[in-house]
Every structure is written in structure tokens, then in C-alpha cells.
Design a protein around this motif. Structure first.
Motif, mmCIF file in Angstrom:
data_model
loop_
_atom_site.group_PDB
_atom_site.id
_atom_site.type_symbol
_atom_site.label_atom_id
_atom_site.label_comp_id
_atom_site.label_asym_id
_atom_site.label_seq_id
_atom_site.Cartn_x
_atom_site.Cartn_y
_atom_site.Cartn_z
ATOM 1 N N GLY A 107 -4.498 29.124 -17.386
ATOM 2 C CA GLY A 107 -4.177 28.221 -18.478
ATOM 3 C C GLY A 107 -3.511 26.945 -17.996
ATOM 4 N N ALA A 108 -2.604 27.062 -17.010
ATOM 5 C CA ALA A 108 -1.965 25.864 -16.458
ATOM 6 C C ALA A 108 -3.004 24.983 -15.770
ATOM 7 C CB ALA A 108 -0.853 26.257 -15.480
ATOM 8 N N LEU A 109 -3.908 25.591 -15.017
ATOM 9 C CA LEU A 109 -4.971 24.837 -14.349
ATOM 10 C C LEU A 109 -5.864 24.139 -15.369
ATOM 11 C CD1 LEU A 109 -6.701 24.101 -11.839
ATOM 12 C CD2 LEU A 109 -7.880 26.281 -12.194
ATOM 13 N N TYR A 110 -6.299 24.882 -16.342
ATOM 14 C CA TYR A 110 -7.230 24.371 -17.349
ATOM 15 C C TYR A 110 -6.613 23.241 -18.170
ATOM 16 C CZ TYR A 110 -10.323 24.568 -21.422
ATOM 17 O OH TYR A 110 -11.180 24.260 -22.447
ATOM 18 N N ASN A 111 -5.338 23.353 -18.488
ATOM 19 C CA ASN A 111 -4.671 22.398 -19.378
ATOM 20 C C ASN A 111 -3.819 21.351 -18.664
ATOM 21 O OD1 ASN A 111 -5.277 23.357 -22.155
ATOM 22 N ND2 ASN A 111 -4.373 25.247 -21.373
ATOM 23 N N LEU A 112 -3.767 21.372 -17.343
ATOM 24 C CA LEU A 112 -2.795 20.561 -16.624
ATOM 25 C C LEU A 112 -2.870 19.075 -16.960
ATOM 26 C CD1 LEU A 112 -0.441 20.543 -14.686
ATOM 27 C CD2 LEU A 112 -2.064 20.274 -12.817
ATOM 28 N N ASP A 113 -4.032 18.482 -16.941
ATOM 29 C CA ASP A 113 -4.124 17.046 -17.234
ATOM 30 C C ASP A 113 -3.592 16.742 -18.634
ATOM 31 O OD1 ASP A 113 -5.181 16.486 -14.744
ATOM 32 O OD2 ASP A 113 -7.254 16.502 -15.425
ATOM 33 N N ALA A 114 -3.996 17.537 -19.607
ATOM 34 C CA ALA A 114 -3.540 17.302 -20.988
ATOM 35 C C ALA A 114 -2.041 17.569 -21.124
ATOM 36 C CB ALA A 114 -4.325 18.181 -21.957
ATOM 37 N N LEU A 115 -1.526 18.610 -20.466
ATOM 38 C CA LEU A 115 -0.099 18.916 -20.547
ATOM 39 C C LEU A 115 0.749 17.837 -19.889
ATOM 40 C CD1 LEU A 115 -0.090 22.754 -19.894
ATOM 41 C CD2 LEU A 115 0.380 21.581 -22.059
ATOM 42 N N CYS A 116 0.293 17.331 -18.753
ATOM 43 C CA CYS A 116 1.040 16.253 -18.095
ATOM 44 C C CYS A 116 1.032 15.000 -18.964
ATOM 45 C CB CYS A 116 0.456 15.968 -16.715
ATOM 46 S SG CYS A 116 0.888 17.237 -15.489
ATOM 47 N N ALA A 117 -0.100 14.690 -19.567
ATOM 48 C CA ALA A 117 -0.161 13.525 -20.468
ATOM 49 C C ALA A 117 0.775 13.719 -21.652
ATOM 50 C CB ALA A 117 -1.596 13.301 -20.948
ATOM 51 N N GLU A 118 0.807 14.932 -22.206
ATOM 52 C CA GLU A 118 1.687 15.231 -23.337
ATOM 53 C C GLU A 118 3.156 15.168 -22.905
ATOM 54 O OE1 GLU A 118 2.235 16.353 -27.432
ATOM 55 O OE2 GLU A 118 0.540 15.555 -26.321
ATOM 56 N N ALA A 119 3.480 15.712 -21.736
ATOM 57 C CA ALA A 119 4.862 15.662 -21.237
ATOM 58 C C ALA A 119 5.303 14.216 -21.034
ATOM 59 C CB ALA A 119 4.981 16.449 -19.934
ATOM 60 N N ARG A 120 4.389 13.381 -20.561
ATOM 61 C CA ARG A 120 4.727 11.968 -20.333
ATOM 62 C C ARG A 120 4.860 11.184 -21.629
ATOM 63 N NH1 ARG A 120 0.966 12.233 -15.539
ATOM 64 N NH2 ARG A 120 2.377 12.549 -13.800
ATOM 65 N N ARG A 121 4.338 11.701 -22.725
ATOM 66 C CA ARG A 121 4.611 11.073 -24.026
ATOM 67 C C ARG A 121 6.104 11.134 -24.322
ATOM 68 N NH1 ARG A 121 2.388 14.034 -28.517
ATOM 69 N NH2 ARG A 121 3.780 12.735 -29.741
ATOM 70 N N TYR A 122 6.734 12.227 -23.900
ATOM 71 C CA TYR A 122 8.159 12.433 -24.157
ATOM 72 C C TYR A 122 9.029 11.881 -23.028
ATOM 73 C CZ TYR A 122 6.190 15.701 -27.529
ATOM 74 O OH TYR A 122 5.467 16.273 -28.551
ATOM 75 N N ALA A 123 8.552 11.975 -21.800
ATOM 76 C CA ALA A 123 9.299 11.523 -20.616
ATOM 77 C C ALA A 123 8.352 10.695 -19.754
ATOM 78 C CB ALA A 123 9.835 12.725 -19.852
ATOM 79 N N PRO A 124 8.171 9.417 -20.089
ATOM 80 C CA PRO A 124 7.133 8.587 -19.467
ATOM 81 C C PRO A 124 7.204 8.485 -17.943
ATOM 82 C CG PRO A 124 8.050 7.478 -21.378
ATOM 83 C CD PRO A 124 8.884 8.693 -21.135
ATOM 84 N N ASP A 125 8.388 8.588 -17.360
ATOM 85 C CA ASP A 125 8.526 8.416 -15.917
ATOM 86 C C ASP A 125 8.548 9.737 -15.151
ATOM 87 O OD1 ASP A 125 8.630 5.636 -16.192
ATOM 88 O OD2 ASP A 125 10.784 5.718 -16.635
ATOM 89 N N ALA A 126 8.363 10.845 -15.837
ATOM 90 C CA ALA A 126 8.450 12.158 -15.190
ATOM 91 C C ALA A 126 7.258 12.410 -14.273
ATOM 92 C CB ALA A 126 8.534 13.260 -16.243
ATOM 93 N N ALA A 127 7.545 12.926 -13.081
ATOM 94 C CA ALA A 127 6.486 13.419 -12.196
ATOM 95 C C ALA A 127 6.006 14.746 -12.777
ATOM 96 C CB ALA A 127 7.033 13.621 -10.788
ATOM 97 N N CYS A 128 4.738 15.026 -12.664
ATOM 98 C CA CYS A 128 4.186 16.237 -13.262
ATOM 99 C C CYS A 128 3.295 16.949 -12.248
ATOM 100 C CB CYS A 128 3.386 15.872 -14.512
ATOM 101 S SG CYS A 128 2.842 17.319 -15.434
ATOM 102 N N SER A 129 3.483 18.248 -12.100
ATOM 103 C CA SER A 129 2.684 19.028 -11.154
ATOM 104 C C SER A 129 2.622 20.476 -11.608
ATOM 105 C CB SER A 129 3.277 18.913 -9.742
ATOM 106 O OG SER A 129 4.623 19.346 -9.751
ATOM 107 N N ALA A 130 1.979 21.313 -10.798
ATOM 108 C CA ALA A 130 1.834 22.727 -11.151
ATOM 109 C C ALA A 130 1.900 23.602 -9.915
ATOM 110 C CB ALA A 130 0.512 22.963 -11.869
ATOM 111 N N VAL A 131 2.338 24.821 -10.112
ATOM 112 C CA VAL A 131 2.270 25.878 -9.110
ATOM 113 C C VAL A 131 1.492 27.006 -9.763
ATOM 114 C CG1 VAL A 131 3.569 27.569 -7.767
ATOM 115 C CG2 VAL A 131 4.461 25.247 -8.042
#
Length: 193
Positions: A107-131
Motif C-alpha cells: 500500500g505504501a508503494l502503490y500510494n507513495l506519490d499521492a501520499l507525498c503530494a498530500e503530505a506536502r499540501r500540509y507541510a510544503p517543505d517536508a522531505a518525503c520517502s518510504a521504507v
């Protein structure tokens, strides 16, 4: 983790045998986690419980589903981010790390691009990654002879059936990922977004 259901029969079996994976109604109010969470002393860590049975990729309500099942994994993740922003300071985050194991990793792999975009809506300068731990999405048929004899579907058969069950949004995203993964296969790893 917790795999997923892929047909009306597999969902009904899952509901009967492991209801905690298909509904949060019987969950405790608070769950304490150890392991990697204990190592994150200087960070905020949350665990989003898995009850959607769709490897976090569905976006179909019971009224839209042919079999009357809810598959809202993606909406659960988006809702968790919204709640973190509204109540827990996500807007001040400098880093956002998504993680999961098994179905959670998928799920993290499948949704990562959308989740990072959504997270950056709230925290525009946040680095976003996954493990990702044990995302287990292979084109090899890894079933044992006994599993084949019992009629257990292969991962590819589950993926195809799930795509039909969870609806057109997943089918479109799967096609997008195929093209995206092909393009990324020859390039170095990069931060999405």
C-alpha cells in the motif's frame, strides 16, 4: 500486514476468521507498538491500523461494490494525514516517512506519490520517502504444490481479481504504475513528487 481479500468468498472467509482485518469495530482504543517504533524517540510515529482488506489500494464504498464490501484503504490513509495535520502538527513536519510490511508495504508503494503530494499540501517543505518491508509483489508463482492443489490463487491472480473487485480507480492506477515503473527501472532511485 494482513494480505487482502480478492473475491466475495475470500472477503466472507476473512470476515468470519479474522474480523479485525475487515473492520475496526472490535479494536482497542489504544495500541502500544514496539520494534522500530521504539527507536524513533526523536520523532512522531503513528501506526494506521489495517482493516480495509485491500492492501490500501481500494477506493470503493459498499454501495459501489458489486458484493457490498467497503474497500477504502486509500481514503483511510488520506484521512489519517488530514487528522495528523489538523490535530497533531503535521504542518510543522520537516520529514515524512511512510512505511509498512506485507500489505502495508504494498500500500505504501502503490500510494507513495499521492501520499507525498498530500503530505506536502500540509507541510510544503517536508522531505518525503518510504521504507518498505516485504512488499511481496512478484510475477513468480511462489505457491507450493499443496497450495496449488488447494486452489490458492497466485499473487498475479489475486492482483487481477482484486483489480476487478476494488474498481476502476485501482485499474487506472495499476496502468499508471506499470508505465511509471517501466520508466523508473532504468533510472536511479529518486524522491517522488
Amino acid at each position: 500486514g494482513g494480505f487482502q481479500c480478492w473475491s466475495n468468498e475470500s472477503c466472507a472467509c476473512r470476515a468470519a476468521k479474522t474480523p479485525r482485518l475487515i473492520s475496526s469495530m472490535q479494536w482497542p482504543a489504544v495500541v502500544r507498538h514496539n520494534g522500530v517504533f521504539a527507536q524513533l524517540r526523536d520523532h512522531h510515529a503513528i501506526a494506521v491500523g489495517y482493516c480495509s482488506s485491500d492492501a490500501w489500494v481500494g477506493d470503493v464504498g459498499a454501495d459501489e461494490s458489486a458484493n457490498g464490501w467497503h474497500f477504502r484503504g486509500r481514503a483511510i490513509l488520506e484521512g489519517a494525514l488530514a487528522q495528523l495535520a489538523a490535530e497533531h502538527g503535521l504542518t510543522r513536519a520537516s520529514e515524512v516517512l511512510f512505511s509498512g510490511c506485507s500489505a502495508g508495504a504494498r500500500g505504501a508503494l502503490y500510494n507513495l506519490d499521492a501520499l507525498c503530494a498530500e503530505a506536502r499540501r500540509y507541510a510544503p517543505d517536508a522531505a518525503c520517502s518510504a521504507v518498505l518491508d516485504s512488499a511481496w509483489w512478484t510475477e513468480l508463482d511462489a505457491r507450493t504444490p499443496l497450495q496449488r492443489a488447494r486452489g490458492l490463487p497466485s499473487v498475479l491472480e489475486v492482483a487481477a481479481a482484486s483489480s476487478e473487485l476494488y474498481g476502476p480507480a485501482m485499474q487506472l492506477r495499476r496502468r499508471q504504475l506499470r508505465g511509471d515503473l517501466t520508466a523508473r527501472a532504468s533510472s536511479p532511485l529518486r524522491e517522488p513528487g
